[in-house]
Design an enzyme around this catalytic site. Structure first.
Site, short mmCIF file in Angstrom:
data_model
loop_
_atom_site.label_atom_id
_atom_site.label_comp_id
_atom_site.label_asym_id
_atom_site.label_seq_id
_atom_site.Cartn_x
_atom_site.Cartn_y
_atom_site.Cartn_z
N SER A 127 63.02 38.69 88.67
CA SER A 127 63.47 39.26 87.39
C SER A 127 63.45 38.21 86.29
O SER A 127 63.64 37.01 86.56
CB SER A 127 64.91 39.78 87.57
OG SER A 127 65.49 40.04 86.33
N TYR A 152 73.52 38.66 89.51
CA TYR A 152 72.25 39.33 89.84
C TYR A 152 71.08 38.35 89.70
O TYR A 152 70.25 38.21 90.59
CB TYR A 152 72.06 40.55 88.92
CG TYR A 152 70.66 41.10 88.91
CD1 TYR A 152 70.20 41.87 89.96
CD2 TYR A 152 69.80 40.86 87.83
CE1 TYR A 152 68.90 42.38 89.96
CE2 TYR A 152 68.51 41.36 87.82
CZ TYR A 152 68.07 42.13 88.88
OH TYR A 152 66.79 42.63 88.87
N1 NAD Z 1 63.49 47.99 86.05
C1 NAD Z 1 63.54 46.78 85.53
O1 NAD Z 1 63.55 46.62 84.32
C2 NAD Z 1 63.59 45.56 86.41
C3 NAD Z 1 63.60 44.31 85.78
C4 NAD Z 1 63.64 43.17 86.58
C5 NAD Z 1 63.65 43.27 87.95
N2 NAD Z 1 63.65 44.50 88.54
C6 NAD Z 1 63.66 44.56 90.00
O2 NAD Z 1 62.62 45.43 90.42
C7 NAD Z 1 63.00 46.14 91.59
C8 NAD Z 1 62.91 47.64 91.35
O3 NAD Z 1 63.80 47.96 90.28
P1 NAD Z 1 64.06 49.45 89.82
O4 NAD Z 1 64.31 49.40 88.35
O5 NAD Z 1 63.01 50.34 90.36
O6 NAD Z 1 65.44 49.72 90.55
P2 NAD Z 1 65.93 51.02 91.38
O7 NAD Z 1 67.39 50.85 91.62
O8 NAD Z 1 65.49 52.25 90.70
O9 NAD Z 1 65.15 50.87 92.76
C9 NAD Z 1 65.62 50.06 93.81
C10 NAD Z 1 65.67 50.92 95.07
O10 NAD Z 1 66.06 50.09 96.16
C11 NAD Z 1 66.84 50.85 97.05
N3 NAD Z 1 67.65 49.94 97.87
C12 NAD Z 1 68.70 49.17 97.48
N4 NAD Z 1 69.20 48.50 98.53
C13 NAD Z 1 68.44 48.82 99.61
C14 NAD Z 1 68.48 48.45 100.98
N5 NAD Z 1 69.42 47.63 101.44
N6 NAD Z 1 67.57 48.99 101.83
C15 NAD Z 1 66.63 49.86 101.36
N7 NAD Z 1 66.56 50.26 100.07
C16 NAD Z 1 67.46 49.73 99.19
C17 NAD Z 1 67.69 51.73 96.13
O11 NAD Z 1 68.16 52.90 96.80
C18 NAD Z 1 66.71 52.05 95.01
O12 NAD Z 1 66.11 53.31 95.18
C19 NAD Z 1 64.41 45.65 91.92
O13 NAD Z 1 64.30 44.60 92.85
C20 NAD Z 1 64.92 45.13 90.60
O14 NAD Z 1 65.91 44.16 90.79
C21 NAD Z 1 63.61 45.65 87.80
#
Ligand code: NAD
Length: 333
Positions: A127, A152
């Site tokens: 991130s 985080y």
């Molecule tokens: N969306 C953004 O702007 C953004 C920015 C920086 C980093 N990220 C990272 O990208 C990734 C995806 O983000 P997102 O926005 O799609 O988030 P999101 O919460 O929509 O998706 C993450 C998914 O992971 C699943 N999850 C959580 N813990 C779990 C576990 N122990 N076992 C199995 N599944 C699990 C959740 O149920 C969820 O559906 C994440 O790692 C997030 O930290 C996202």
């Protein structure tokens, strides 16, 4: 090619799974359907983006080492793309176990097993939060980082350190994907743009933290997915055991106020806000240096904020979506 995509019911994971399936790849998609925000939204992503292409998401909690072992021993994967995590910087201290379980335990379980099984490519979501309140004009992968602002961000930086530290122990190549504020249709209801749209379309009261001057390098989801797919292909040309991190952002920051104005213009309405003090975990500004991404895959995110947000508004105006936006927003604070 056989892929494992984790976090497939999530925002980025559901789009990536769809993209890979459409390209003809074989995908095993897993998620634990965490209750951080609406399960109804996660199921809706599955039924709209993934099931029509003939795949269902397997419910697996990656924090459970036995489940991870069983999963990885059941298939031979070419690439694992690990997006499962507890996202967001604002989870209260009393719930930090969510970060520990999903971002540290689950991550370490998976990385270890991927290496043991010598899976060629392991790409994982990091991130822009790892940079904290950097004073640099452009946030570059070259500098060393020690000071994320949020817990985080610290868990994501830990992921990067773990990936790099074990690189001599296995042929697995690892690549951390430093996403910069990804937005798009089927997004996350804890994010400002999603809540602003719910406010404009349905009268949901938008809880605005601070005066709207924070700057974010917004990345449209299609650009992010395009980058991930290409970075996976490019990673295969690196040496065994290679480990790096790559920014996924275009280097064009906009303020929250810019975003509010763009959305107000698109919907021709005024947003109803409820002002709250700035959240101490929100950094002041993010801005990706996209040189490394460009040098690896030839392109970087280029969709303009207006173009991207107009896609999100179109999606949000679908009857089956608009009728649920408020409930999805209310499922998370
Ligand atoms: N969306 C953004 O702007 C953004 C920015 C920086 C980093 N990220 C990272 O990208 C990734 C995806 O983000 P997102 O926005 O799609 O988030 P999101 O919460 O929509 O998706 C993450 C998914 O992971 C699943 N999850 C959580 N813990 C779990 C576990 N122990 N076992 C199995 N599944 C699990 C959740 O149920 C969820 O559906 C994440 O790692 C997030 O930290 C996202």
């Amino acid at each position: 090619m056989r892929y494992l995509v984790t976090g497939a019911a999530g925002f980025i994971g559901s789009h990536l799974t769809r993209n890979l399936l459409l390209s003809g790849a074989e995908v095993v998609a897993v998620d634990n359907f965490s209750d951080y925000y609406s399960l109804d939204l996660k199921r809706a992503r599955e039924s709209n983006l993934i099931s029509p292409l003939g795949l269902n998401i397997s419910r697996i909690d990656l924090a459970d080492g036995e489940q991870v072992t069983k999963l990885l021993n059941s298939y031979v994967f070419d690439s694992v793309i690990h997006l499962a995590a507890q996202p967001g910087v604002r989870v209260p201290l009393s719930q930090h176990q969510r970060y520990i379980s999903s971002n540290l335990t689950a991550y370490a379980n998976l990385l270890t097993k991927v290496r043991e099984n010598s899976i060629p490519n392991f790409l994982y979501a990091s991130s822009s939060s790892v940079y904290g309140n950097s004073n640099d004009q452009l946030f570059s992968e070259q500098g060393s980082i020690t000071d994320p602002l949020s817990f985080y961000g610290a868990t994501k930086l830990t992921n990067e350190v773990l990936a790099r530290s074990g690189r001599h122990e296995s042929p697995t190549r690892t690549r951390g994907l430093r996403f910069f504020t990804v937005y798009g249709p089927w997004g996350r209801p804890d994010m400002a743009y999603f809540r602003i749209i719910a406010s404009l379309l349905n009268g949901f009261e938008f809880p605005q933290y601070g005066n709207g001057s924070v700057l974010r390098d917004f990345t449209f989801v299609d650009d992010a997915i395009n980058a991930v797919v290409k970075l996976n292909v490019q990673l295969s040309s690196e040496e065994e055991g290679h480990s790096d991190v790559v920014n996924i952002g275009g280097g064009h920051p906009y303020s929250l106020m810019d975003m509010i104005e763009t959305l107000q213009n698109l919907v021709a309405k005024k947003v109803k806000t409820n002002l709250s003090p700035t959240n101490p975990n929100d950094v002041i500004r993010t801005c990706a240096d996209s040189q490394l991404l460009k040098s690896l895959v030839g392109t970087s995110p280029a969709t303009s904020l207006e173009e991207g947000l107009s896609e999100v508004v179109k999606w949000a105006q679908r009857q089956d979506v608009q009728s649920k936006l408020t409930a999805w927003c209310e499922s998370v604070s």
